[in-house]
Design a protein around this motif. Structure first.
Motif, mmCIF file in Angstrom:
data_model
loop_
_atom_site.group_PDB
_atom_site.id
_atom_site.type_symbol
_atom_site.label_atom_id
_atom_site.label_comp_id
_atom_site.label_asym_id
_atom_site.label_seq_id
_atom_site.Cartn_x
_atom_site.Cartn_y
_atom_site.Cartn_z
ATOM 1 N N TRP A 1 53.178 -4.876 11.229
ATOM 2 C CA TRP A 1 53.077 -3.471 11.629
ATOM 3 C C TRP A 1 52.733 -3.454 13.114
ATOM 4 C CZ3 TRP A 1 49.297 -1.277 7.370
ATOM 5 C CH2 TRP A 1 49.910 -1.370 6.111
ATOM 6 N N CYS A 2 53.671 -3.787 13.924
ATOM 7 C CA CYS A 2 53.420 -3.983 15.354
ATOM 8 C C CYS A 2 52.975 -2.707 16.064
ATOM 9 C CB CYS A 2 54.642 -4.591 16.022
ATOM 10 S SG CYS A 2 55.007 -6.260 15.394
ATOM 11 N N THR A 3 53.527 -1.561 15.674
ATOM 12 C CA THR A 3 53.127 -0.298 16.301
ATOM 13 C C THR A 3 51.639 -0.037 16.057
ATOM 14 O OG1 THR A 3 55.352 0.564 15.976
ATOM 15 C CG2 THR A 3 53.632 2.180 16.434
ATOM 16 N N ASP A 4 51.201 -0.237 14.822
ATOM 17 C CA ASP A 4 49.784 -0.051 14.494
ATOM 18 C C ASP A 4 48.924 -1.073 15.225
ATOM 19 O OD1 ASP A 4 50.734 1.877 12.773
ATOM 20 O OD2 ASP A 4 50.028 0.924 10.940
ATOM 21 N N ALA A 5 49.371 -2.313 15.246
ATOM 22 C CA ALA A 5 48.613 -3.368 15.921
ATOM 23 C C ALA A 5 48.416 -3.009 17.394
ATOM 24 C CB ALA A 5 49.332 -4.707 15.786
ATOM 25 N N ARG A 6 49.493 -2.544 18.028
ATOM 26 C CA ARG A 6 49.391 -2.156 19.440
ATOM 27 C C ARG A 6 48.397 -1.017 19.618
ATOM 28 N NH1 ARG A 6 55.410 -1.761 21.867
ATOM 29 N NH2 ARG A 6 54.253 -1.251 23.766
ATOM 30 N N ALA A 7 48.377 -0.094 18.667
ATOM 31 C CA ALA A 7 47.437 1.029 18.753
ATOM 32 C C ALA A 7 45.993 0.526 18.674
ATOM 33 C CB ALA A 7 47.715 2.039 17.635
ATOM 34 N N TYR A 8 45.701 -0.359 17.727
ATOM 35 C CA TYR A 8 44.329 -0.881 17.600
ATOM 36 C C TYR A 8 43.901 -1.634 18.856
ATOM 37 C CZ TYR A 8 44.466 0.285 12.624
ATOM 38 O OH TYR A 8 44.556 0.950 11.427
ATOM 39 N N PHE A 9 44.762 -2.515 19.346
ATOM 40 C CA PHE A 9 44.414 -3.275 20.548
ATOM 41 C C PHE A 9 44.267 -2.342 21.752
ATOM 42 C CE2 PHE A 9 46.680 -6.892 18.259
ATOM 43 C CZ PHE A 9 45.511 -7.551 17.920
ATOM 44 N N GLY A 10 45.127 -1.337 21.830
ATOM 45 C CA GLY A 10 45.070 -0.374 22.924
ATOM 46 C C GLY A 10 43.785 0.445 22.918
ATOM 47 N N VAL A 11 43.371 0.883 21.732
ATOM 48 C CA VAL A 11 42.122 1.641 21.605
ATOM 49 C C VAL A 11 40.936 0.769 22.011
ATOM 50 C CG1 VAL A 11 40.547 2.785 19.979
ATOM 51 C CG2 VAL A 11 42.995 3.266 19.871
ATOM 52 N N LEU A 12 40.955 -0.486 21.617
ATOM 53 C CA LEU A 12 39.878 -1.410 22.000
ATOM 54 C C LEU A 12 39.761 -1.467 23.523
ATOM 55 C CD1 LEU A 12 39.228 -4.947 20.545
ATOM 56 C CD2 LEU A 12 38.928 -4.433 22.936
ATOM 57 N N VAL A 13 40.882 -1.664 24.194
ATOM 58 C CA VAL A 13 40.881 -1.766 25.661
ATOM 59 C C VAL A 13 40.362 -0.479 26.297
ATOM 60 C CG1 VAL A 13 42.385 -1.989 27.690
ATOM 61 C CG2 VAL A 13 42.689 -3.525 25.742
ATOM 62 N N LEU B 1 57.676 -8.686 21.152
ATOM 63 C CA LEU B 1 58.160 -8.831 19.774
ATOM 64 C C LEU B 1 58.725 -7.541 19.186
ATOM 65 C CD1 LEU B 1 55.247 -10.859 18.108
ATOM 66 C CD2 LEU B 1 57.484 -11.727 18.798
ATOM 67 N N SER B 2 58.490 -6.419 19.829
ATOM 68 C CA SER B 2 58.786 -5.113 19.227
ATOM 69 C C SER B 2 60.220 -4.959 18.700
ATOM 70 C CB SER B 2 58.443 -3.983 20.188
ATOM 71 O OG SER B 2 59.267 -4.036 21.317
ATOM 72 N N LYS B 3 61.169 -5.618 19.293
ATOM 73 C CA LYS B 3 62.572 -5.511 18.848
ATOM 74 C C LYS B 3 62.945 -6.579 17.806
ATOM 75 C CE LYS B 3 63.963 -2.398 22.086
ATOM 76 N NZ LYS B 3 62.776 -1.563 22.116
ATOM 77 N N ASN B 4 62.026 -7.505 17.565
ATOM 78 C CA ASN B 4 62.293 -8.600 16.628
ATOM 79 C C ASN B 4 61.920 -8.155 15.208
ATOM 80 O OD1 ASN B 4 62.117 -10.910 15.013
ATOM 81 N ND2 ASN B 4 61.354 -12.195 16.676
ATOM 82 N N ARG B 5 62.907 -7.827 14.393
ATOM 83 C CA ARG B 5 62.657 -7.285 13.040
ATOM 84 C C ARG B 5 62.032 -8.318 12.095
ATOM 85 N NH1 ARG B 5 61.225 -3.151 14.132
ATOM 86 N NH2 ARG B 5 62.560 -1.748 15.256
ATOM 87 N N LYS B 6 62.161 -9.593 12.401
ATOM 88 C CA LYS B 6 61.509 -10.606 11.560
ATOM 89 C C LYS B 6 60.010 -10.627 11.810
ATOM 90 C CE LYS B 6 65.435 -13.706 11.044
ATOM 91 N NZ LYS B 6 66.024 -14.976 11.401
ATOM 92 N N ARG B 7 59.598 -10.224 12.996
ATOM 93 C CA ARG B 7 58.185 -10.256 13.365
ATOM 94 C C ARG B 7 57.534 -8.873 13.342
ATOM 95 N NH1 ARG B 7 57.034 -14.863 16.657
ATOM 96 N NH2 ARG B 7 54.862 -14.298 16.421
ATOM 97 N N CYS B 8 58.356 -7.829 13.436
ATOM 98 C CA CYS B 8 57.836 -6.464 13.494
ATOM 99 C C CYS B 8 58.662 -5.531 12.615
ATOM 100 C CB CYS B 8 57.871 -5.926 14.931
ATOM 101 S SG CYS B 8 56.705 -6.715 16.038
ATOM 102 N N LYS B 9 58.059 -5.077 11.526
ATOM 103 C CA LYS B 9 58.719 -4.092 10.668
ATOM 104 C C LYS B 9 58.681 -2.714 11.320
ATOM 105 C CE LYS B 9 57.427 -6.343 6.337
ATOM 106 N NZ LYS B 9 56.581 -6.212 5.130
ATOM 107 N N THR B 10 57.583 -2.461 12.030
ATOM 108 C CA THR B 10 57.430 -1.156 12.696
ATOM 109 C C THR B 10 57.100 -1.359 14.152
ATOM 110 O OG1 THR B 10 55.061 -1.025 12.256
ATOM 111 C CG2 THR B 10 56.534 -0.063 10.611
#
Length: 142
Positions: free
Chosen positions: A99-111, A133-142
């Motif tokens: 869930w890359c979009t969510d992961a980015r949100a959590y890390f972003g809020v931390l910063v 990784l955002s465009k890599n569907r094997k690594r990021c579903k969202t």
């Protein structure tokens, strides 16, 4: 119901729960930490117990459960010494679920919220990795 649930000394209760956690019995520890977090919700130890509930799910590779528990730490206890760690672990959990979009949100809020955190450098590195990784569907579903 645990024998120690009648104890009023939550530091002692926490120490016992942490011993169970350290021994790798995450399910039992999670239950013990829940009792502490509920019965002593206004104490400093409640945020610690809540963090370890998330950590116990994380260690069991139940990343969805981990996210839910870690969110409670930074929502209920934003001034806790564990709030930044909970955000980081929520980000790691989301990344593990792809869930890359969510992961980015959590890390972003931390910063943003915790600029003096020792985890900011690692969070920024994760943000860079996730962007790539955002465009890599094997690594990021969202």
């Amino acid at each position: 119901s645990y024998e120690w649930a009648g104890l009023s000394n939550y530091d002692q209760m926490f120490a016992e729960a942490k011993t169970v956690f350290d021994a790798g019995n995450f399910k039992k520890a999670r239950q013990m930490f829940k009792v502490i977090a509920i019965r002593h919700s206004t104490s400093v130890v409640a945020s610690e117990a809540q963090y370890y509930r998330g950590e116990s799910h994380f260690r069991d590779k139940d990343y969805k459960g981990a996210i839910g528990e870690f969110q409670k730490v930074f929502e209920k206890y934003p001034k806790s010494r564990r709030a930044d760690e909970a955000l980081f672990r929520a980000g790691e959990s989301a990344k593990a679920l792809k869930w890359c979009t969510d992961a980015r949100a959590y890390f972003g809020v931390l910063v943003q919220r915790y600029p003096k955190s020792s985890l900011v450098k690692r969070a920024r590195k994760e943000l860079g990795t996730l962007k790539k990784l955002s465009k890599n569907r094997k690594r990021c579903k969202t």
